[in-house]
Design an enzyme around this catalytic site. Structure first.
Site: not given
Length: 137
Positions: A12, A86, A90
């Site tokens: 996150c 998020c 990533c």
């Protein structure tokens, strides 16, 4: 069958609430059968105290945890990558399982608001464990 443990990375933004609770639940509920990592794209200075308190209520102590920065290595070394708000930050590698869990952010909320998030994370972790370790008959 592979003898190595499956590995799961929870990501996150701040690595202070949702990903920490998910990692703590998976570590606790899998009884060490899973290698667990958590990280944040912009880690906070400390874990959310309301998240720590909410987990303490269910017998899991995560008071010693600290937010960690997301690294490419952590993603490469994980079999399953679960993002929590998020997704775009990533890195994506072929052959990995990616999931995005839509969960309310506990940042700045009291323990009363964190409890339902905690309980939803626990439900999802129990499902994940059943998928990683299907019952053999």
């Amino acid at each position: 069958m592979s003898t190595s443990k499956p590995s799961v990375l929870f990501v996150c933004v701040h690595n202070a609430g949702r990903s920490q609770m998910a990692a703590a639940f998976l570590t606790n509920l899998s009884a060490g059968q899973v290698e667990v990592r958590s990280a944040g794209s912009a880690p906070a200075d400390s874990v959310n105290p309301a998240a720590v308190e909410a987990m303490k209520e269910v017998g899991i102590d995560m008071s010693a945890e600290t937010p960690k920065i997301l690294t490419v290595e952590a993603v490469k070394e994980s079999d399953v990558v679960i993002t929590m708000g998020c997704g775009d930050t990533c890195p994506i590698f072929p052959g990995k399982r990616y999931e995005d869990w839509q969960l309310d952010d506990p940042a700045g909320q009291g323990v009363e608001s964190v409890r339902p998030i905690r309980d939803e994370i626990r439900r999802r972790i129990e499902t994940l464990i059943s998928e990683l370790f299907p019952a053999t008959v």
